[in-house]
Enzyme design. Structure first.
Site, PDB file in Angstrom:
ATOM      1  N   GLU A  49      -3.616  -3.389  10.675  1.00 57.53           N
ATOM      2  CA  GLU A  49      -2.434  -2.920  11.397  1.00 57.53           C
ATOM      3  C   GLU A  49      -1.396  -2.575  10.356  1.00 57.53           C
ATOM      4  OE1 GLU A  49      -1.745  -2.774  14.853  1.00 57.53           O
ATOM      5  OE2 GLU A  49      -3.893  -3.004  15.099  1.00 57.53           O
ATOM      6  N   LYS A  58      -3.294 -16.338   5.217  1.00 55.45           N
ATOM      7  CA  LYS A  58      -2.379 -16.229   4.076  1.00 55.45           C
ATOM      8  C   LYS A  58      -1.126 -15.525   4.604  1.00 55.45           C
ATOM      9  CE  LYS A  58      -0.752 -14.070   1.060  1.00 55.45           C
ATOM     10  NZ  LYS A  58       0.713 -13.849   0.976  1.00 55.45           N
ATOM     11  N   CYS A  93       7.119  -2.305  12.441  1.00 54.15           N
ATOM     12  CA  CYS A  93       6.144  -1.245  12.159  1.00 54.15           C
ATOM     13  C   CYS A  93       6.305  -0.103  13.145  1.00 54.15           C
ATOM     14  CB  CYS A  93       4.740  -1.821  12.231  1.00 54.15           C
ATOM     15  SG  CYS A  93       4.437  -2.700  13.770  1.00 54.15           S
ATOM     16  N   GLU A 144       7.695   5.549   5.146  1.00 52.96           N
ATOM     17  CA  GLU A 144       8.222   4.430   5.922  1.00 52.96           C
ATOM     18  C   GLU A 144       9.350   3.741   5.145  1.00 52.96           C
ATOM     19  OE1 GLU A 144       5.793   0.853   6.379  1.00 52.96           O
ATOM     20  OE2 GLU A 144       6.250   0.869   8.509  1.00 52.96           O
TER      21      GLU A 144
HETATM   22  P1  NAD Z   1       2.626  -6.033   2.349  1.00 47.98           P
HETATM   23  O1  NAD Z   1       1.423  -5.173   2.460  1.00 47.98           O
HETATM   24  O2  NAD Z   1       3.415  -5.976   1.104  1.00 47.98           O
HETATM   25  O3  NAD Z   1       2.242  -7.566   2.547  1.00 47.98           O
HETATM   26  C1  NAD Z   1       1.571  -8.022   3.695  1.00 47.98           C
HETATM   27  C2  NAD Z   1       0.771  -9.254   3.338  1.00 47.98           C
HETATM   28  O4  NAD Z   1      -0.236  -8.876   2.408  1.00 47.98           O
HETATM   29  C3  NAD Z   1       1.579 -10.357   2.671  1.00 47.98           C
HETATM   30  O5  NAD Z   1       1.092 -11.613   3.090  1.00 47.98           O
HETATM   31  C4  NAD Z   1       1.268 -10.150   1.191  1.00 47.98           C
HETATM   32  O6  NAD Z   1       1.410 -11.301   0.410  1.00 47.98           O
HETATM   33  C5  NAD Z   1      -0.173  -9.708   1.264  1.00 47.98           C
HETATM   34  N1  NAD Z   1      -0.641  -8.919   0.114  1.00 47.98           N
HETATM   35  C6  NAD Z   1       0.079  -8.124  -0.717  1.00 47.98           C
HETATM   36  N2  NAD Z   1      -0.735  -7.570  -1.645  1.00 47.98           N
HETATM   37  C7  NAD Z   1      -1.983  -8.007  -1.391  1.00 47.98           C
HETATM   38  C8  NAD Z   1      -3.254  -7.784  -1.982  1.00 47.98           C
HETATM   39  N3  NAD Z   1      -3.408  -6.994  -3.043  1.00 47.98           N
HETATM   40  N4  NAD Z   1      -4.335  -8.381  -1.433  1.00 47.98           N
HETATM   41  C9  NAD Z   1      -4.213  -9.168  -0.354  1.00 47.98           C
HETATM   42  N5  NAD Z   1      -3.033  -9.445   0.239  1.00 47.98           N
HETATM   43  C10 NAD Z   1      -1.929  -8.861  -0.257  1.00 47.98           C
HETATM   44  O7  NAD Z   1       3.532  -5.708   3.621  1.00 47.98           O
HETATM   45  P2  NAD Z   1       4.930  -6.376   3.994  1.00 47.98           P
HETATM   46  O8  NAD Z   1       5.991  -5.750   3.169  1.00 47.98           O
HETATM   47  O9  NAD Z   1       4.819  -7.857   4.006  1.00 47.98           O
HETATM   48  O10 NAD Z   1       5.098  -5.916   5.510  1.00 47.98           O
HETATM   49  C11 NAD Z   1       5.672  -4.733   5.889  1.00 47.98           C
HETATM   50  C12 NAD Z   1       4.618  -3.740   6.294  1.00 47.98           C
HETATM   51  O11 NAD Z   1       3.858  -4.264   7.383  1.00 47.98           O
HETATM   52  C13 NAD Z   1       5.187  -2.444   6.802  1.00 47.98           C
HETATM   53  O12 NAD Z   1       4.473  -1.366   6.260  1.00 47.98           O
HETATM   54  C14 NAD Z   1       4.972  -2.518   8.301  1.00 47.98           C
HETATM   55  O13 NAD Z   1       4.907  -1.268   8.943  1.00 47.98           O
HETATM   56  C15 NAD Z   1       3.705  -3.267   8.390  1.00 47.98           C
HETATM   57  N6  NAD Z   1       3.553  -3.894   9.705  1.00 47.98           N
HETATM   58  C16 NAD Z   1       2.627  -3.378  10.561  1.00 47.98           C
HETATM   59  C17 NAD Z   1       2.490  -3.902  11.839  1.00 47.98           C
HETATM   60  C18 NAD Z   1       1.475  -3.344  12.806  1.00 47.98           C
HETATM   61  O14 NAD Z   1       1.153  -4.026  13.776  1.00 47.98           O
HETATM   62  N7  NAD Z   1       0.963  -2.160  12.585  1.00 47.98           N
HETATM   63  C19 NAD Z   1       3.296  -4.962  12.245  1.00 47.98           C
HETATM   64  C20 NAD Z   1       4.247  -5.449  11.346  1.00 47.98           C
HETATM   65  C21 NAD Z   1       4.354  -4.917  10.072  1.00 47.98           C
END
Ligand code: NAD
Length: 493
Positions: free
Chosen positions: A251, A176, A285, A384
């Protein structure tokens, strides 16, 4: 009329059960690029069923590990052949520089090649026990259907970091992708079929987190969740996985310290600070968002970082001369802006940036921003921001900066700039983060395992260790003794 994308289930495009679609916008130009299927639990059911069928199908289940590796290698070749197309699609989707995406696309096949090479090395071991007649050995087995959920900032790389080890170990997947970047992951699934992966091994359901992500996480047919995204969503996913006793790799977010000592090479350190927080408009991230500068070099570092921040060329991410593109969507731009305002209300000074830059495009641009007058207790240094905002703070001693650097909920990465070898080792040992960079920042390889400490995650991505995350370990005991099995109730003297 923009393009329309369906889900990718069982080896072909499939219209959403609810027949609804949502729009995806180019964050630089604000034009609507395409619409994608708005997934619901019914679509997730279909995708999990397809992945489950594929997992049990002899065409995948009985494929030799070496052949699984061949398929991954072929997919790597195809990704390489389509690098320019994929780079452009992703750049248009999330505003990342085309130049940076070309770089990512050069290394992306390497992820697939690395795990292709590991596919026939998923091995157990023979275990010595204290019973000489017993042969005990372990074997690693695929888990089943893996649910992979990814964010928008590097969709292809972050998806491949899950897909490659999961497939090498013999699992199948339902992915997804983020609702902001559906297109390239769909294209990757198409290329996987072209590479020869059997139908249903890789499935993609697009849509929103609450509507498509949550049903995937909660689906009883899923054997593991592998998630990259925010800490808040990760925490919900961990709770759901715990309730069903399935594994999860998470992650999550970061608030990484980038520490410059007085003995560092300052021009190099300044570049490292700039790369750490302004590359990809800070939407990484691992962003080095908390910069600690020794008081003896604080002014010089600040000047160098601020000068470079002011000269960064902002604009169309497709142009070669552009150094900083837009933020990925309106809410992200608003979030960054309101954090800077919050910082100012808490006493910070905006040395540079803090506003929309002068750009000829209508998109979600935000100028590279340097905040001073901050300390490690303020919300801008604790939460963040995920944007191009550096908070620069002075320190006096190694002991003090170590304490400040570790005083955070997160533990994803940390940078140390010093020419003192002993100090480099001391700091690396004591910093509470899964990745430490000394005299560099943002170095990464599919071969090098990485793990978020504290609120930055659970489990390991990349490296051999990551492939093990997609297996379960079975311990097998063989009695090699020909003697009769002893009656357990007859006590031997
Ligand atoms: P997010 O958590 O809002 O969304 C990530 C994914 O989860 C999306 O596909 C979203 O549709 C899905 N999602 C949202 N709510 C959900 C739920 N209740 N159940 C299941 N899936 C759900 O994060 P984002 O804004 O897309 O990404 C940014 C974040 O990702 C930042 O916090 C960043 O630090 C982190 N990130 C971490 C890494 C790493 O390797 N540690 C790498 C890149 C980004």
């Amino acid at each position: 009329m923009s393009e329309r994308y369906d889900h990718f289930i069982g080896g072909r495009y499939a219209a959403p059960v609810g027949d609804e679609y949502f729009e995806s916008t180019n964050p630089a130009t604000l034009e609507i690029l395409y619409t994608a299927a708005r997934g619901t639990s019914a679509d997730i059911d279909a995708a999990v069923a397809a992945a489950d069928r594929a997992f049990h199908d002899p065409r995948w289940r009985d494929l030799s590990p070496t052949r699984r590796g061949h398929l991954l290698r072929r997919l790597g070749d195809l990704v390489g052949q389509h690098a320019e197309e994929l780079a452009r699609l992703e750049s248009e989707d999330n505003g990342k520089l085309l130049r940076e995406m070309r770089g990512q696309l050069i290394s992306l096949p390497e992820y697939l090649y690395y795990y292709a090479g590991l596919a026939d090395k998923v091995q157990g071991s023979q275990v010595p026990t204290n019973s000489v007649q017993m042969l005990n050995y372990t074997q690693r087995e695929a888990l089943g259907v893996v649910g992979a959920i990814t964010p928008w900032n590097s969709p292809l790389t972050l998806t491949t970091s899950k897909l490659a080890p999961a497939l090498a170990a013999g699992n199948t997947l339902v992915i997804k992708p983020s609702e902001y970047t559906s297109r390239t992951v769909l294209r990757l699934a198409e290329l996987a079929v072209e590479a020869g992966f059997p139908d249903g091994v890789i499935n993609v359901v697009t849509g929103y987190g609450a509507e498509a992500g949550a049903p995937l996480v909660d689906h009883p047919g899923i054997a593991k969740i592998s998630f990259t995204g925010s800490t808040a969503t990760g925490s919900r996913i961990a709770a759901s996985a715990a309730a069903r006793f399935i594994g999860c790799t998470l992650e999550l977010g970061g608030k990484s310290p980038n520490i410059v000592f007085g003995d560092a090479n300052i021009p190099n350190a300044a570049m490292g600070v700039v790369a750490g927080i302004f590359a990809a408009a800070g939407q990484t991230c691992i962003a080095g968002s908390r910069v600690f500068a020794h008081r003896s070099i604080y002014d010089e570092l600040l000047e160098r970082v601020a000068d470079r921040a002011r000269s960064i060329v902002i604009g169309d991410p497709l142009l070669d001369e552009t150094e900083l593109g837009p933020l990925a969507f309106a809410a992200q731009r608003d979030k960054v802006g309101s954090y800077v305002e919050l910082g100012v209300s808490e006493g910070a000074t905006v040395l540079t940036g803090g506003k929309r830059p002068d750009v000829d495009l209508p998109g979600y641009f935000y100028a590279p921003t340097v905040l001073t007058g901050v300390d490690n207790t303020m919300r801008v240094t604790r939460e963040e921001i995920f944007g191009p905002v550096a908070a620069i703070m002075p320190f006096d001693t190694e002991e003090e900066v170590l304490k400040l650097a570790n005083d955070t909920d997160y533990g994803l990465a940390a940078g140390v700039w010093t020419q003192n070898l002993a100090r480099a080792h001391r700091m690396s040992r004591q910093l509470e983060a899964g990745t430490i960079w000394v005299n560099t920042y943002r170095a990464m390889s599919p071969m090098s395992p990485r793990q978020g400490f504290k609120s930055s995650g659970v489990g390991i991505e990349h490296g051999l260790e990551s492939m093990h995350e997609y297996t379960r370990l079975k311990s097998i005991w063989i009695n090699t003794d020909e003697d009769p099995v002893a009656d357990p109730f007859v006590m031997r003297g």
